[in-house]
Design an enzyme around this catalytic site. Structure first.
Site, mmCIF file in Angstrom:
data_model
loop_
_atom_site.group_PDB
_atom_site.id
_atom_site.type_symbol
_atom_site.label_atom_id
_atom_site.label_comp_id
_atom_site.label_asym_id
_atom_site.label_seq_id
_atom_site.Cartn_x
_atom_site.Cartn_y
_atom_site.Cartn_z
ATOM 1 N N ALA A 8 25.838 -8.882 -80.004
ATOM 2 C CA ALA A 8 25.084 -9.995 -79.326
ATOM 3 C C ALA A 8 25.359 -11.221 -79.568
ATOM 4 O O ALA A 8 24.715 -12.257 -79.741
ATOM 5 C CB ALA A 8 23.618 -9.516 -79.145
ATOM 6 N N THR A 87 35.745 -10.065 -84.795
ATOM 7 C CA THR A 87 36.916 -9.673 -85.481
ATOM 8 C C THR A 87 37.581 -10.673 -86.275
ATOM 9 O O THR A 87 38.804 -11.270 -86.018
ATOM 10 C CB THR A 87 38.172 -9.333 -84.160
ATOM 11 O OG1 THR A 87 38.128 -10.331 -83.340
ATOM 12 C CG2 THR A 87 37.642 -7.791 -83.581
ATOM 13 N N GLU A 161 33.598 -21.577 -75.068
ATOM 14 C CA GLU A 161 32.186 -22.159 -75.108
ATOM 15 C C GLU A 161 32.109 -23.307 -74.562
ATOM 16 O O GLU A 161 32.943 -24.338 -74.401
ATOM 17 C CB GLU A 161 32.105 -22.042 -76.806
ATOM 18 C CG GLU A 161 32.065 -20.737 -77.408
ATOM 19 C CD GLU A 161 32.071 -20.621 -78.822
ATOM 20 O OE1 GLU A 161 31.584 -21.534 -79.590
ATOM 21 O OE2 GLU A 161 32.596 -19.848 -79.589
ATOM 22 N N LYS A 216 45.982 -11.182 -74.312
ATOM 23 C CA LYS A 216 44.527 -12.054 -74.845
ATOM 24 C C LYS A 216 45.137 -12.933 -75.861
ATOM 25 O O LYS A 216 44.987 -13.984 -75.801
ATOM 26 C CB LYS A 216 43.589 -11.128 -75.008
ATOM 27 C CG LYS A 216 42.378 -11.970 -75.957
ATOM 28 C CD LYS A 216 41.513 -13.005 -75.101
ATOM 29 C CE LYS A 216 40.981 -13.888 -76.115
ATOM 30 N NZ LYS A 216 40.112 -14.905 -75.287
ATOM 31 N N CYS A 272 38.561 -18.883 -82.431
ATOM 32 C CA CYS A 272 39.535 -17.939 -82.347
ATOM 33 C C CYS A 272 40.919 -18.410 -82.085
ATOM 34 O O CYS A 272 41.865 -17.563 -82.460
ATOM 35 C CB CYS A 272 39.172 -17.487 -80.611
ATOM 36 S SG CYS A 272 37.626 -16.529 -80.693
ATOM 37 N N LYS A 335 33.806 -28.625 -80.494
ATOM 38 C CA LYS A 335 33.894 -29.211 -79.081
ATOM 39 C C LYS A 335 32.613 -29.504 -78.626
ATOM 40 O O LYS A 335 31.612 -29.320 -79.140
ATOM 41 C CB LYS A 335 34.818 -28.546 -78.234
ATOM 42 C CG LYS A 335 34.006 -27.084 -77.597
ATOM 43 C CD LYS A 335 34.842 -26.143 -76.803
ATOM 44 C CE LYS A 335 34.727 -26.432 -75.632
ATOM 45 N NZ LYS A 335 35.318 -25.326 -74.643
#
Ligand code: NAD
Ligand code: UGA
EC number: 1.1.1.22
Length: 461
Positions: A8, A87, A161, A216, A272, A335
């Site tokens: 979550a 991950t 995001e 991805k 990421c 950001k």
């Protein structure tokens, strides 16, 4: 249909909330091993800040969207399970500092194998190395109970995001990778049916599992590469008198290139880009493709260079010493419109200034003060957390942060910084007063008129 999502976080939360909003006929249970996180999802203060998220969650929570720590029941009852766990880059062992750590994905797969009593479609939502679905398949199928069938799909997430809700509602594309068998195609159709509640069918792209996983990593690598490319040119601009904003505009107007992701900055951050490129590099090295690995390594090297270059510029401009000088840092998130600080360039800037003996006054509208202190006292950032705590003050108001400082550094492009009263700020600062605009958001002409010395990215003053 019943859906369960394991994890979550920044992806699981907004994704399931939008899915619940658009699919009133589906019951979605979001589970997490962190009871604290689940309690926050069930409270008035959600664990993440994301514009528009509160409204969606309020509408769906306890109607067809549930947050729970009862992982077992949620898995048992679900027809389809998303794995949306973190991950991160491995911090020890084989592939340390590069490979993706799949321990959380593996543990989610093992839980499913142990608990499932009926057929499940298991969907890899986390970003993973190519062929990670194979490991999930192995774990599930090696532990398969008689009569239970598993399908494994790849369905990477492309939301950013700060714009997650809009990105989910109006996704450029949804990508679903599956096995090229009859059962595989049926599983793809079931997941596609969920998205078809709000995404036009022509925007739902289906591929084989490995293409989906690699796409991805490729998408993030391409996006980050554009930022490193424009940032590399920002250094050329500063040395020559060209203006990187003008260059980006001129280049981006070519419809083959396009204007997005050409905003030069203090460097990209976020959980990421770096992690996924490192992951890609590690894969290439293992496939004995060193030239490809070296190519993508440059994107990260350029980003490190940009962060260092900006920090050095601050020190050099302040007469080559910031020892005991107060410096205000405006913006700490990676950001605007997020409270997330993972890999934020602000950490590098603050670390460099602290190492040079500066005192920092930090303000960010959405990052919790404890988070900033945690980030700056992390063992990877400092060997003396106590000294950092003494040198850093967190403020809840930008005007109090800048008072009696020698310089103000913009690290995040929050809209509210553009409208600050810079005349008032100038009066309250030490002179000469410096502004380092790491995001190119301020009106530099006006700042010069007020009396500031201004330095920015990709433009020589
Ligand atoms: P996150 O850290 O915010 O959330 C992951 C959650 O998973 C955590 O709350 C953790 O407690 C939980 N978890 C881990 N193992 C678990 C287990 N075995 N059982 C139950 N819960 C478990 O991470 P995130 O930012 O949401 O990212 C998740 C994945 O999505 C990553 O692979 C990331 O690369 C990818 N992704 C992230 C973004 C983004 O904007 N953050 C965008 C696209 C893709
Ligand atoms: C990024 C991708 O945009 C998403 O598509 C992807 O799903 C996500 O990573 C992921 O896999 O986690 P995110 O990191 O949330 O999303 O935010 P971005 O808008 O991509 O910004 C990343 C960093 O690059 C920020 O620090 C931002 O300030 C910086 N940036 C972005 C620039 O410096 N210049 C730009 O032109 C754009």
């Amino acid at each position: 249909m019943k859906v369960c999502c394991i994890g979550a976080g920044y992806v699981g939360g907004p994704t399931c909330a939008v899915m619940a909003l658009k699919c009133p006929d589906i019951v979605i249970t979001l589970v997490d091993k962190s009871s604290e996180r689940i309690a926050q999802w069930n409270s008035d203060k959600l664990p993440i800040y994301e514009p528009g998220l509160d409204e969606v969650v309020k509408k769906c929570r306890n109607v067809n969207l549930f947050f729970s720590t009862d992982i077992e029941t949620a898995i048992k009852e679900a027809d389809l399970i998303f794995i949306s766990v973190n991950t991160p880059t491995k911090t020890c062992g084989n592939g340390k500092g590069r490979a993706a750590d799949l321990k959380y994905v593996e543990s989610a797969a093992r839980m499913i194998a142990e608990i499932a009593q009926s057929n499940k479609i298991v969907v890899e939502k986390s970003t993973v190395p190519v062929r990670a679905a194979e490991s999930i398949m192995h774990i599930l199928r090696a532990n398969q109970k008689p009569g239970i069938h598993y399908d494994i799909l790849s369905n990477p997430e492309f939301l950013a995001e700060g714009t997650a809700i809009n990105d989910l509602l109006n996704a450029d594309r949804v990508l679903i990778g599956g096995e090229e068998t009859t059962e595989g195609h049926e599983a793809v159709a079931k997941l596609s049916w969920i998205y078809e509640h709000w995404i036009p069918k022509q925007n739902i792209l289906t591929t084989n599992t490995w293409s989906s996983e690699l796409s991805k990593l490729a998408a993030n690598a391409f996006l980050a590469q554009r930022i490193s490319s424009i940032n590399s040119l920002s250094a050329v601009c500063e040395a020559t008198g060209a203006d990187v904003s003008e260059v980006a505009r001129a280049v981006g107007l070519d419809s083959r290139i396009g204007s997005k992701f050409l905003q030069a900055s203090v460097g990209f951050g976020g959980s990421c880009f770096q992690k996924d490129i490192l992951n890609l590099i590690y894969i290439c090295e293992n496939l004995n493709l060193p030239e490809v690995a070296a190519y993508w390594q440059q994107v990260i090297d350029m980003n490190d260079y940009q962060k260092r270059r900006f920090s050095q510029k601050i020190i050099e401009s302040l007469f080559n010493t910031v020892s005991d000088k107060r410096i205000a840092i405006l913006g700490f998130a990676f950001k605007k419109n997020t409270g997330d600080t993972r890999e934020t360039a602000a950490i590098t800037v603050c670390q460099t200034l602290l190492e040079e003996g500066a005192k920092l006054d930090i303000y960010d509208p959405k990052v919790e003060p404890e988070q900033i202190i945690d980030d700056l006292t992390h063992p990877s950032v400092t060997e003396s957390p106590e000294n950092v705590k003494k040198a850093v003050q967190i403020h809840s108001d930008p005007y109090s942060a800048v008072r009696a400082t020698h310089a103000l550094v913009i690290c995040t492009e929050w809209d509210e910084f553009v409208d600050l009263d810079f005349q008032r700020i100038y009066q309250s600062m030490m002179k000469p007063a410096y502004i380092f605009d790491g995001r190119k958001i301020l009106d530099h002409e006006r700042l010069h008129q007020i009396g500031f010395h201004v330095q920015t990215i990709g433009k020589k003053y």
